[in-house]
Enzyme design. Sequence first.
Site, PDB file in Angstrom:
ATOM      1  CG  HIS A   1      -0.175   0.208   2.509  1.00  0.00           C
ATOM      2  ND1 HIS A   1       0.386  -0.845   3.207  1.00  0.00           N
ATOM      3  CD2 HIS A   1       0.113   1.325   3.238  1.00  0.00           C
ATOM      4  CE1 HIS A   1       0.986  -0.394   4.290  1.00  0.00           C
ATOM      5  NE2 HIS A   1       0.835   0.931   4.335  1.00  0.00           N
TER       6      HIS A   1
ATOM      7  CE1 TYR B   1       6.558  11.609   8.821  1.00  0.00           C
ATOM      8  CE2 TYR B   1       5.279  10.408   7.179  1.00  0.00           C
ATOM      9  CZ  TYR B   1       5.974  10.433   8.376  1.00  0.00           C
ATOM     10  OH  TYR B   1       6.078   9.289   9.136  1.00  0.00           O
TER      11      TYR B   1
ATOM     12  CG  PHE C   1       2.879  10.299  -1.835  1.00  0.00           C
ATOM     13  CD1 PHE C   1       1.984  10.073  -0.804  1.00  0.00           C
ATOM     14  CD2 PHE C   1       3.064  11.595  -2.290  1.00  0.00           C
ATOM     15  CE1 PHE C   1       1.257  11.120  -0.245  1.00  0.00           C
ATOM     16  CE2 PHE C   1       2.349  12.649  -1.743  1.00  0.00           C
ATOM     17  CZ  PHE C   1       1.448  12.412  -0.718  1.00  0.00           C
ATOM     18  CG  HIS C   2       7.561   5.237   0.174  1.00  0.00           C
ATOM     19  ND1 HIS C   2       7.677   6.440   0.858  1.00  0.00           N
ATOM     20  CD2 HIS C   2       7.499   4.279   1.129  1.00  0.00           C
ATOM     21  CE1 HIS C   2       7.696   6.219   2.149  1.00  0.00           C
ATOM     22  NE2 HIS C   2       7.584   4.905   2.361  1.00  0.00           N
TER      23      HIS C   2
END
Length: 249
Positions: free
Chosen positions: A105, A188, A193-194
């Site tokens: 996710h 943050y 995004f990862h």
Amino acid sequence: MSGLAYLGEYGSDSEDSVSDLEETRRNKFPVPDLSHIPVVPSDTHEDNPKLHGGRKRSFPHVRGNWPSYVYVNYPQNDILINLINKLKSIASSQGSFWVICEDLHISLSKTVILLYHWISSFNTSIQKSLSTIESFELGFSGVKVLCNEDSTRTFIVLEVDCFSQKQLHLITKEIDKVLSEFNLPLFYDKPSFHMSVLWVNGNKKKEIVKFIDKFNDLLVSELNKDLKTVLVDKISCKIGNKYFQYNLL
């Protein structure tokens, strides 16, 4: 004969009969010795990292507190699993025991604590805030090595591409508005995004980052084959053991 009747009979006996009866009861039902049994409150929970591959809780277990986070659920497929296994093979050459992440996710919030009576209104607010967001295609552009905030685990992650970053920024802004209403920590300031695909206990960043070029070459090779973008038309939320989904336009 009812219990009240028995009590009535006992009351009608002489004091000597009552004393004899009490003595019989004491002899028949001795008080057990419980001094060797530890007393544990019913709501006490002891976390055992051995049951979770050495992972430790970010938050202590407290009854009534619901750890919660919002995310994009990424569907697994054979192409992705093949890529992850190849990344694992390279990373494991240093002798560390890397584990494939169970749920793939992209996080859109930090893990925050909700109280039970907040769940319904929080869920409704998130659903409303995302109701005007359009669906989009999500892809990956690179591989990174990251550590969590307390450096207890190291991750190999797939970073999303520039277009996906912009779309996810729009979504997190809406989620942050809801979080602020509940006085909860925001995401943050400059999020990366990862999607985490592999993890290992401890801070192994220095010994793994030297493979970053190999990792990225491998990703480019897979992108040129069949690892295509996926349509993101739903946002997910996990609140304790409850799961929610919100449809995008």
